[in-house]
Design a protein around this motif. Sequence first.
Motif, PDB file in Angstrom:
ATOM      1  N   SER A   1      10.129  34.867  23.976  1.00 10.49           N
ATOM      2  CA  SER A   1       8.784  34.366  24.265  1.00 10.49           C
ATOM      3  C   SER A   1       8.064  35.297  25.233  1.00 10.49           C
ATOM      4  O   SER A   1       6.901  35.659  25.022  1.00 10.49           O
ATOM      5  CB  SER A   1       8.869  32.957  24.840  1.00 10.49           C
ATOM      6  N   LYS A   2       8.750  35.685  26.292  1.00  5.87           N
ATOM      7  CA  LYS A   2       8.143  36.611  27.262  1.00  5.87           C
ATOM      8  C   LYS A   2       7.911  37.979  26.637  1.00  5.87           C
ATOM      9  O   LYS A   2       6.901  38.634  26.909  1.00  5.87           O
ATOM     10  CB  LYS A   2       9.026  36.738  28.502  1.00  5.87           C
ATOM     11  N   LEU A   3       8.830  38.416  25.810  1.00  6.94           N
ATOM     12  CA  LEU A   3       8.697  39.713  25.154  1.00  6.94           C
ATOM     13  C   LEU A   3       7.467  39.736  24.241  1.00  6.94           C
ATOM     14  O   LEU A   3       6.706  40.705  24.221  1.00  6.94           O
ATOM     15  CB  LEU A   3       9.962  40.007  24.347  1.00  6.94           C
ATOM     16  N   LEU A   4       7.254  38.649  23.512  1.00  8.45           N
ATOM     17  CA  LEU A   4       6.125  38.597  22.592  1.00  8.45           C
ATOM     18  C   LEU A   4       4.792  38.327  23.298  1.00  8.45           C
ATOM     19  O   LEU A   4       3.734  38.421  22.676  1.00  8.45           O
ATOM     20  CB  LEU A   4       6.374  37.555  21.506  1.00  8.45           C
ATOM     21  N   ASP A   5       4.832  38.020  24.579  1.00  8.36           N
ATOM     22  CA  ASP A   5       3.600  37.917  25.369  1.00  8.36           C
ATOM     23  C   ASP A   5       3.047  39.302  25.703  1.00  8.36           C
ATOM     24  O   ASP A   5       1.898  39.425  26.111  1.00  8.36           O
ATOM     25  CB  ASP A   5       3.849  37.147  26.673  1.00  8.36           C
ATOM     26  N   ASN A   6       3.868  40.327  25.519  1.00  4.68           N
ATOM     27  CA  ASN A   6       3.455  41.710  25.793  1.00  4.68           C
ATOM     28  C   ASN A   6       2.825  42.287  24.528  1.00  4.68           C
ATOM     29  O   ASN A   6       3.495  42.493  23.516  1.00  4.68           O
ATOM     30  CB  ASN A   6       4.677  42.534  26.219  1.00  4.68           C
ATOM     31  N   GLY A   7       1.520  42.554  24.597  1.00 11.18           N
ATOM     32  CA  GLY A   7       0.780  43.062  23.440  1.00 11.18           C
ATOM     33  C   GLY A   7       1.314  44.381  22.914  1.00 11.18           C
ATOM     34  O   GLY A   7       1.323  44.608  21.693  1.00 11.18           O
ATOM     35  N   ARG A   8       1.755  45.261  23.793  1.00  7.40           N
ATOM     36  CA  ARG A   8       2.277  46.568  23.354  1.00  7.40           C
ATOM     37  C   ARG A   8       3.544  46.395  22.518  1.00  7.40           C
ATOM     38  O   ARG A   8       3.743  47.079  21.517  1.00  7.40           O
ATOM     39  CB  ARG A   8       2.547  47.459  24.563  1.00  7.40           C
ATOM     40  N   VAL A   9       4.378  45.468  22.933  1.00 11.28           N
ATOM     41  CA  VAL A   9       5.620  45.216  22.195  1.00 11.28           C
ATOM     42  C   VAL A   9       5.293  44.645  20.814  1.00 11.28           C
ATOM     43  O   VAL A   9       5.861  45.076  19.800  1.00 11.28           O
ATOM     44  CB  VAL A   9       6.542  44.258  22.979  1.00 11.28           C
ATOM     45  N   VAL A  10       4.362  43.709  20.768  1.00  9.23           N
ATOM     46  CA  VAL A  10       3.988  43.095  19.498  1.00  9.23           C
ATOM     47  C   VAL A  10       3.381  44.137  18.558  1.00  9.23           C
ATOM     48  O   VAL A  10       3.707  44.177  17.360  1.00  9.23           O
ATOM     49  CB  VAL A  10       3.015  41.920  19.726  1.00  9.23           C
ATOM     50  N   ARG A  11       2.516  45.000  19.083  1.00  9.47           N
ATOM     51  CA  ARG A  11       1.919  46.052  18.241  1.00  9.47           C
ATOM     52  C   ARG A  11       2.987  47.002  17.707  1.00  9.47           C
ATOM     53  O   ARG A  11       2.977  47.377  16.535  1.00  9.47           O
ATOM     54  CB  ARG A  11       0.850  46.828  19.021  1.00  9.47           C
ATOM     55  N   PHE A  12       3.925  47.393  18.556  1.00  9.43           N
ATOM     56  CA  PHE A  12       4.997  48.288  18.121  1.00  9.43           C
ATOM     57  C   PHE A  12       5.845  47.637  17.022  1.00  9.43           C
ATOM     58  O   PHE A  12       6.125  48.246  15.994  1.00  9.43           O
ATOM     59  CB  PHE A  12       5.888  48.690  19.301  1.00  9.43           C
TER      60      PHE A  12
ATOM     61  N   SER B   1       5.031  45.179  15.085  1.00  8.54           N
ATOM     62  CA  SER B   1       4.200  44.970  13.902  1.00  8.54           C
ATOM     63  C   SER B   1       4.090  46.233  13.072  1.00  8.54           C
ATOM     64  O   SER B   1       4.164  46.194  11.844  1.00  8.54           O
ATOM     65  CB  SER B   1       2.820  44.475  14.324  1.00  8.54           C
ATOM     66  N   ALA B   2       3.954  47.362  13.733  1.00  8.38           N
ATOM     67  CA  ALA B   2       3.791  48.636  13.034  1.00  8.38           C
ATOM     68  C   ALA B   2       5.109  49.174  12.486  1.00  8.38           C
ATOM     69  O   ALA B   2       5.132  49.799  11.422  1.00  8.38           O
ATOM     70  CB  ALA B   2       3.169  49.668  13.973  1.00  8.38           C
ATOM     71  N   ASN B   3       6.203  48.921  13.193  1.00  3.78           N
ATOM     72  CA  ASN B   3       7.478  49.563  12.836  1.00  3.78           C
ATOM     73  C   ASN B   3       8.562  48.617  12.319  1.00  3.78           C
ATOM     74  O   ASN B   3       9.460  49.050  11.588  1.00  3.78           O
ATOM     75  CB  ASN B   3       8.025  50.322  14.048  1.00  3.78           C
ATOM     76  N   HIS B   4       8.513  47.382  12.719  1.00  5.39           N
ATOM     77  CA  HIS B   4       9.577  46.435  12.369  1.00  5.39           C
ATOM     78  C   HIS B   4       8.986  45.043  12.151  1.00  5.39           C
ATOM     79  O   HIS B   4       9.340  44.083  12.845  1.00  5.39           O
ATOM     80  CB  HIS B   4      10.638  46.374  13.477  1.00  5.39           C
ATOM     81  N   SER B   5       8.131  44.901  11.176  1.00  5.89           N
ATOM     82  CA  SER B   5       7.434  43.634  10.959  1.00  5.89           C
ATOM     83  C   SER B   5       8.390  42.492  10.614  1.00  5.89           C
ATOM     84  O   SER B   5       8.143  41.332  10.975  1.00  5.89           O
ATOM     85  CB  SER B   5       6.369  43.778   9.880  1.00  5.89           C
ATOM     86  N   ASP B   6       9.493  42.793   9.947  1.00  7.03           N
ATOM     87  CA  ASP B   6      10.468  41.753   9.620  1.00  7.03           C
ATOM     88  C   ASP B   6      11.114  41.178  10.880  1.00  7.03           C
ATOM     89  O   ASP B   6      11.317  39.972  10.996  1.00  7.03           O
ATOM     90  CB  ASP B   6      11.525  42.283   8.651  1.00  7.03           C
ATOM     91  N   ILE B   7      11.413  42.048  11.828  1.00 12.46           N
ATOM     92  CA  ILE B   7      11.996  41.595  13.100  1.00 12.46           C
ATOM     93  C   ILE B   7      10.970  40.785  13.879  1.00 12.46           C
ATOM     94  O   ILE B   7      11.293  39.735  14.450  1.00 12.46           O
ATOM     95  CB  ILE B   7      12.509  42.794  13.927  1.00 12.46           C
TER      96      ILE B   7
END
Length: 109
Positions: free
Chosen positions: A75-86, A88-94
């Motif tokens: 939950s905390k990890l996905l609150d970070n926009g940079r992590v979500v963008r990365f 989304s671009a590289n590992h959308s299944d994860i």
Amino acid sequence: MVSNYSTAYCRALVAASPKDMLTDYGHPKFRTTLNSDELARMQREMETLQKELANHEDTYGQNFLNLVIVRGYLSKLLDNGRVVRFLSANHSDILDTFQQIVESTSLEG
């Protein structure tokens, strides 16, 4: 535990229980048609199932705690926009899997 057992299951438990574990083994309430080999096999299977259940009960609490911790971390990890963008671009299944874990409303079912 629900404690909602069928009559057949209860009778099988009584039939498979050793005589010294029964409180009133002198007056059976019903007849068993099991021979000694079948009875011995049922007792072994019941002992095996009880050991497996105990093992699962021992690990359930720790596994549940681990899941709660992982869910909080994700939950905390996905609150970070940079992590979500990365992701989304590289590992959308994860990312999809992480989001499903975080969005799950109940950890018990």
